[in-house]
Design a protein around this motif. Structure first.
Motif, mmCIF file in Angstrom:
data_model
loop_
_atom_site.group_PDB
_atom_site.id
_atom_site.type_symbol
_atom_site.label_atom_id
_atom_site.label_comp_id
_atom_site.label_asym_id
_atom_site.label_seq_id
_atom_site.Cartn_x
_atom_site.Cartn_y
_atom_site.Cartn_z
ATOM 1 N N PHE A 149 -46.043 -33.506 -8.000
ATOM 2 C CA PHE A 149 -45.883 -34.784 -7.319
ATOM 3 C C PHE A 149 -44.694 -35.588 -7.841
ATOM 4 O O PHE A 149 -44.006 -36.252 -7.068
ATOM 5 C CB PHE A 149 -47.171 -35.605 -7.404
ATOM 6 C CG PHE A 149 -48.333 -34.958 -6.709
ATOM 7 C CD1 PHE A 149 -48.193 -34.319 -5.494
ATOM 8 C CD2 PHE A 149 -49.594 -34.987 -7.275
ATOM 9 C CE1 PHE A 149 -49.261 -33.722 -4.845
ATOM 10 C CE2 PHE A 149 -50.681 -34.402 -6.647
ATOM 11 C CZ PHE A 149 -50.515 -33.762 -5.428
ATOM 12 N N PHE A 150 -44.421 -35.518 -9.135
ATOM 13 C CA PHE A 150 -43.307 -36.306 -9.668
ATOM 14 C C PHE A 150 -41.951 -35.666 -9.388
ATOM 15 O O PHE A 150 -40.955 -36.376 -9.249
ATOM 16 C CB PHE A 150 -43.514 -36.608 -11.160
ATOM 17 C CG PHE A 150 -44.451 -37.764 -11.367
ATOM 18 C CD1 PHE A 150 -43.984 -39.064 -11.352
ATOM 19 C CD2 PHE A 150 -45.809 -37.550 -11.528
ATOM 20 C CE1 PHE A 150 -44.847 -40.139 -11.507
ATOM 21 C CE2 PHE A 150 -46.689 -38.611 -11.688
ATOM 22 C CZ PHE A 150 -46.208 -39.909 -11.679
ATOM 23 N N VAL A 151 -41.894 -34.340 -9.264
ATOM 24 C CA VAL A 151 -40.633 -33.704 -8.852
ATOM 25 C C VAL A 151 -40.323 -34.079 -7.407
ATOM 26 O O VAL A 151 -39.187 -34.431 -7.080
ATOM 27 C CB VAL A 151 -40.687 -32.168 -9.058
ATOM 28 C CG1 VAL A 151 -39.566 -31.473 -8.311
ATOM 29 C CG2 VAL A 151 -40.628 -31.820 -10.539
ATOM 30 N N VAL A 152 -41.334 -34.010 -6.559
ATOM 31 C CA VAL A 152 -41.141 -34.427 -5.159
ATOM 32 C C VAL A 152 -40.701 -35.894 -5.109
ATOM 33 O O VAL A 152 -39.753 -36.234 -4.399
ATOM 34 C CB VAL A 152 -42.427 -34.202 -4.333
ATOM 35 C CG1 VAL A 152 -42.343 -34.889 -2.979
ATOM 36 C CG2 VAL A 152 -42.695 -32.716 -4.161
ATOM 37 N N ALA A 153 -41.372 -36.748 -5.876
ATOM 38 C CA ALA A 153 -41.011 -38.175 -5.892
ATOM 39 C C ALA A 153 -39.582 -38.379 -6.377
ATOM 40 O O ALA A 153 -38.836 -39.173 -5.794
ATOM 41 C CB ALA A 153 -41.995 -38.957 -6.774
ATOM 42 N N ALA A 154 -39.196 -37.669 -7.424
ATOM 43 C CA ALA A 154 -37.835 -37.812 -7.970
ATOM 44 C C ALA A 154 -36.788 -37.358 -6.957
ATOM 45 O O ALA A 154 -35.769 -38.043 -6.758
ATOM 46 C CB ALA A 154 -37.700 -37.030 -9.267
ATOM 47 N N LEU A 155 -37.024 -36.234 -6.320
ATOM 48 C CA LEU A 155 -36.066 -35.739 -5.330
ATOM 49 C C LEU A 155 -35.934 -36.705 -4.158
ATOM 50 O O LEU A 155 -34.821 -37.003 -3.720
ATOM 51 C CB LEU A 155 -36.487 -34.358 -4.825
ATOM 52 C CG LEU A 155 -36.331 -33.213 -5.813
ATOM 53 C CD1 LEU A 155 -36.970 -31.940 -5.265
ATOM 54 C CD2 LEU A 155 -34.866 -32.979 -6.144
#
Length: 192
Positions: A149-155
């Motif tokens: 979820f945080f990789v998706v959010a960062a991207l």
């Protein structure tokens, strides 16, 4: 039809109760619901990039809590229903062997399912069914779902508008890829 669903989720993403909807979807997806929270999370972040970290946090917390429900379903449904059926069929030993093998690789199974499109609910239920240590299950779930979820959010936070423009320009391609990944995950589950 898919375009209408996309437009609806984009409108919902900016709704005052969107975080509650995401929390519910993330929770139930981890134990029995077939639709991943990304379907709601992505448009929410695209609609409000400043809330990317809050959105990812809600998805993480709700998903891990839902994973605990999935674990409980596996633990209690197997003890009450699955084991007697397998024993009656003479397969009790086979289930025990599978349980040991799954737990030998349990960390990697939970990590893989938590990060990839593989249905996480399958692993949460199997983790309870096989008696994976709850501490291992929880730690790995937090790591895997947090990473996802945080990789998706960062991207999306850093590249949101170009991603949104790409999705809206090539919606048919994006929808097709999503469906292929979703069905690929289900096929992988059925092969196990």
């Amino acid at each position: 039809m898919l375009r209408g669903l996309y437009d609806w989720t984009m409108r919902l993403a900016d709704h005052p109760r969107a975080l509650w909807a995401l929390a519910i979807v993330s929770f139930v997806e981890s134990s029995f619901f077939p639709i991943p929270p990304d379907v709601l999370m992505i448009p929410m972040i695209l609609a409000a990039p400043r809330k990317a970290w809050l959105i990812a946090s809600v998805a993480l917390l709700s998903s891990v809590l839902g994973g605990m429900l999935g674990y409980a379903i596996g633990a209690f449904a197997y003890d009450q229903i699955g084991q007697p059926i397998l024993a009656a069929l003479g397969k009790g030993d086979a289930a025990a062997a599978f349980s040991t093998k799954f737990n030998d690789f349990g960390f990697w199974a939970v990590l893989g399912a938590g990060v990839t499109p593989f249905p996480y609910k399958v692993i949460t239920i199997m983790s309870g069914w096989t008696g994976m240590p709850i501490a291992t299950f929880m730690a790995t779930s937090i790591l895997a779902r947090g990473l996802r979820f945080f990789v998706v959010a960062a991207l999306l936070y850093h590249f949101g508008e170009p991603v949104r423009a790409f999705i809206e320009k090539r919606f048919g391609l994006v929808a097709t890829l999503f469906v292929v990944l979703l069905f690929g995950g289900f096929l992988l589950v059925s092969a196990l």
